[in-house]
Write an enzyme that holds these catalytic residues in place. Structure first.
Site, PDB file in Angstrom:
ATOM      1  N   GLU A 115       0.830  -1.211   0.000  1.00  0.00           N
ATOM      2  CA  GLU A 115       0.000   0.000   0.000  1.00  0.00           C
ATOM      3  C   GLU A 115       0.865   1.262   0.000  1.00  0.00           C
ATOM      4  O   GLU A 115       0.405   2.332   0.409  1.00  0.00           O
ATOM      5  CB  GLU A 115      -0.944   0.009   1.218  1.00  0.00           C
ATOM      6  CG  GLU A 115      -1.796  -1.219   1.408  1.00  0.00           C
ATOM      7  CD  GLU A 115      -2.986  -1.331   0.444  1.00  0.00           C
ATOM      8  OE1 GLU A 115      -3.058  -0.517  -0.507  1.00  0.00           O
ATOM      9  OE2 GLU A 115      -3.811  -2.246   0.636  1.00  0.00           O
ATOM     10  N   HIS A 139      -2.746   1.753   8.749  1.00  0.00           N
ATOM     11  CA  HIS A 139      -3.803   0.921   8.169  1.00  0.00           C
ATOM     12  C   HIS A 139      -3.912  -0.382   8.963  1.00  0.00           C
ATOM     13  O   HIS A 139      -2.919  -1.084   9.141  1.00  0.00           O
ATOM     14  CB  HIS A 139      -3.476   0.616   6.706  1.00  0.00           C
ATOM     15  CG  HIS A 139      -4.333  -0.466   6.117  1.00  0.00           C
ATOM     16  ND1 HIS A 139      -5.710  -0.434   6.179  1.00  0.00           N
ATOM     17  CD2 HIS A 139      -4.014  -1.620   5.472  1.00  0.00           C
ATOM     18  CE1 HIS A 139      -6.181  -1.524   5.591  1.00  0.00           C
ATOM     19  NE2 HIS A 139      -5.191  -2.271   5.164  1.00  0.00           N
ATOM     20  N   HIS A 141      -6.841  -3.757  10.380  1.00  0.00           N
ATOM     21  CA  HIS A 141      -8.006  -4.575  10.011  1.00  0.00           C
ATOM     22  C   HIS A 141      -8.848  -4.892  11.253  1.00  0.00           C
ATOM     23  O   HIS A 141      -8.938  -6.051  11.660  1.00  0.00           O
ATOM     24  CB  HIS A 141      -7.544  -5.896   9.390  1.00  0.00           C
ATOM     25  CG  HIS A 141      -6.819  -5.774   8.096  1.00  0.00           C
ATOM     26  ND1 HIS A 141      -6.262  -6.864   7.456  1.00  0.00           N
ATOM     27  CD2 HIS A 141      -6.572  -4.702   7.304  1.00  0.00           C
ATOM     28  CE1 HIS A 141      -5.691  -6.474   6.324  1.00  0.00           C
ATOM     29  NE2 HIS A 141      -5.853  -5.156   6.220  1.00  0.00           N
ATOM     30  N   GLU A 169     -16.879  10.407  23.173  1.00  0.00           N
ATOM     31  CA  GLU A 169     -15.494  10.617  22.759  1.00  0.00           C
ATOM     32  C   GLU A 169     -15.341  10.761  21.236  1.00  0.00           C
ATOM     33  O   GLU A 169     -14.462  11.471  20.754  1.00  0.00           O
ATOM     34  CB  GLU A 169     -14.658   9.421  23.242  1.00  0.00           C
ATOM     35  CG  GLU A 169     -13.160   9.649  23.295  1.00  0.00           C
ATOM     36  CD  GLU A 169     -12.769  10.693  24.331  1.00  0.00           C
ATOM     37  OE1 GLU A 169     -13.587  11.056  25.184  1.00  0.00           O
ATOM     38  OE2 GLU A 169     -11.625  11.176  24.238  1.00  0.00           O
ATOM     39  N   HIS A 210     -12.730  -4.661   4.768  1.00  0.00           N
ATOM     40  CA  HIS A 210     -11.281  -4.725   4.732  1.00  0.00           C
ATOM     41  C   HIS A 210     -10.709  -4.076   5.996  1.00  0.00           C
ATOM     42  O   HIS A 210     -10.232  -4.786   6.872  1.00  0.00           O
ATOM     43  CB  HIS A 210     -10.769  -4.032   3.458  1.00  0.00           C
ATOM     44  CG  HIS A 210      -9.277  -4.066   3.303  1.00  0.00           C
ATOM     45  ND1 HIS A 210      -8.647  -3.943   2.096  1.00  0.00           N
ATOM     46  CD2 HIS A 210      -8.283  -4.192   4.217  1.00  0.00           C
ATOM     47  CE1 HIS A 210      -7.339  -4.016   2.250  1.00  0.00           C
ATOM     48  NE2 HIS A 210      -7.096  -4.156   3.536  1.00  0.00           N
TER      49      HIS A 210
HETATM   50  O1  2HA Z   1      -0.466  -5.158   4.073  1.00  0.00           O
HETATM   51  O2  2HA Z   1      -3.361  -4.926   4.677  1.00  0.00           O
HETATM   52  O3  2HA Z   1      -4.276  -3.864   2.491  1.00  0.00           O
HETATM   53  C1  2HA Z   1      -1.518  -5.964   3.725  1.00  0.00           C
HETATM   54  C2  2HA Z   1      -2.772  -5.179   3.684  1.00  0.00           C
HETATM   55  C3  2HA Z   1      -3.209  -4.721   2.373  1.00  0.00           C
HETATM   56 ZN    ZN Z   2      -5.317  -4.168   4.478  1.00  0.00          ZN
END
Ligand code: 2HA
Ligand code: ZN
Length: 452
Positions: A115, A139, A141, A169, A210
């Site tokens: 990414e 980023h 998940h 909050e 995602h």
């Molecule tokens: O790094 O999360 O979106 C792997 C991921 C891709």
């Molecule tokens: Zn990801």
């Protein structure tokens, strides 16, 4: 100074480890980057080794000459703290902002995250949006947020208002709300571009099914944003999962009061006062599905989704599928149910302070309204089951029964057919014991002797 001795590297690794501990980084999921201060880059530059320049698909003039600490493609957040030189690296952007090169880390054949492009474009956009303060892109998940994208219609404004409505909050931590994209291929240029466009308006972008892409001036700020969003999503999901009527949430008026009191700027965000979608999703989430004895009446069929003008997320929004007609059973055997009121599209206020009040449900908090009264006034189709605790069968304690003391049983006798018959060893009761006569070890279970 060595990179791994610096405060920024240590804090970066701590963020990665915390994200792993929170369960947001299964396998090699997620990535993070930190834009070094000039002084931090100068402190570690002597340890850099120059690699070849690689072209970027876009020109990012604000990033010219900047250095980024960034996770490696395929790195597991679980292992970053143990193996930072393989899992992390530093890259440098050239003077025109159109190429990058590795300068530290990425041991073996490691390279920056898949990414990378999304990170760099978002750094460029967030620098512009924050007068250069933004330094972190993270980023992850998180599961509750991904689950929420499965059940809430694809509308960033609606999503924002639901999150804000869960805990006070939220309005402080992401006053500009969240943006929700349509699904895209991970690592694609399209995803990077869409995310960057959304980051012009917010520091938090949700990739449905995602994860979450957040920006922050500091590692703490970026991580805190992710955590607050995920926590609110978790509270929303838990509320839905109780099956109880959704009687109370922070209202639009209260959010605006907070905003005015603390100068959060929510009044100008454009989140409130927009036309909203019909709440089919809410009806399923906030109440047990009523038993239907006949195909739904025509007027109760879902109306088409109203698309908010100018909302990018809506371009890709798919209509909510028509519900399957309920199987028609013998009408005589099923009790009459009140049909779900079809009503007009909900107003902005009704969506946040959700649909139960909009459909004639009472709201808690009035001077005379108790929980019991509110439940009593709730249409039967929306009452969670059961509403009342069953009466205890008996008020008296049962007579204590005399305890039957079991006679101690002898150890089971070893099987005479079996070649190896060891004596039971103290301390090894219940253990698996190998059979040394066999070529391949065979394990045999010795049950624990019964306790007297
Ligand atoms: O790094 O999360 O979106 C792997 C991921 C891709
Ligand atoms: Zn990801």
């Amino acid at each position: 100074m060595k990179v791994l001795d610096t405060g920024f590297a240590r804090e970066f690794i701590r963020l990665c480890n915390d994200g792993w501990q929170f369960g947001w980084h299964e396998s090699n999921g997620g990535n993070a980057s930190y834009r070094l201060r000039k002084s931090e880059a100068n402190e570690v530059r002597s340890g850099f080794s120059a690699h070849g320049w690689q072209r970027l698909e876009v020109e990012l003039p604000r990033l010219a000459g900047e250095c980024f600490l960034i996770t490696a493609a395929g790195s597991h957040f679980r292992s970053i703290a143990h193996d930072p030189k393989h899992s992390l690296g530093i890259i440098e952007i050239d003077r025109s902002g159109s190429a990058w090169r590795e300068c530290w880390g990425f041991k073996g054949d490691a390279q920056p995250t898949s990414e990378l492009l999304a990170h760099l474009i978002c750094h460029e956009v967030r620098m512009a949006a924050t007068e250069g303060k933004s330094r972190v892109i993270y980023h992850c998940h998180p599961a509750d947020l991904a689950a929420m994208t499965n059940i809430v219609p694809p509308d960033g404004a609606l999503f924002t208002r639901l999150l804000w409505a869960q805990v006070s909050e939220c309005a402080f931590v992401f006053p500009e709300g969240v943006q929700l994209l349509s699904w895209e291929v991970p690592g694609s240029v399209a995803l990077a571009r869409k995310t960057a466009a959304a980051m012009e308006r917010t520091s938090a972008v949700i990739w449905p099914h995602h994860g979450l892409f957040v920006a922050g001036a500091t590692l703490d700020e970026a991580f805190g944003r992710a955590q607050t969003i995920e926590k609110a999503a978790g509270i929303y999901l838990k509320t839905c999962m109780t099956g109880r009527p959704y009687l109370s949430a922070i209202s639009e008026e209260d959010i605006l009061r907070m905003s005015r009191e603390y100068g959060l700027g929510i009044e100008e965000s454009g989140i409130f006062g927009r036309p909203a979608m019909r709440p089919e999703g809410f009806q399923q989430m906030s109440a047990p599905a009523p038993v239907s004895v006949a195909p739904a009446p025509v007027e109760a069929a879902p109306a088409p989704i109203e698309v908010n003008e100018g909302s990018e997320a809506f371009e890709a929004a798919v209509p909510i599928p028509e519900p399957e007609p309920a199987p028609v059973s013998d009408p005589a055997s099923v009790p009459e149910q009140e049909p779900i009121p079809s009503g007009e599209p909900l107003s902005a206020q009704e969506l946040v302070d959700p649909p139960l009040s909009a459909q004639g449900f009472p709201k808690l908090g009035g001077p005379e309204m108790t929980v019991e009264a509110a439940l009593e006034a709730t249409p039967p189709a929306f009452r969670s089951q059961p509403q009342v605790m069953p009466e205890p069968q008996s008020q008296t304690m049962p007579e204590p029964q005399p305890q039957v003391v079991q006679e101690p049983q002898p150890w089971p006798q070893p099987d005479p057919q079996f070649p190896y018959q060891p004596e039971p060893q103290a301390g090894l009761e219940g253990a698996y014991q190998p059979q040394p006569q066999r070529e391949e070890p065979v394990y045999r279970y010795y049950p624990k002797p019964p306790r007297g």
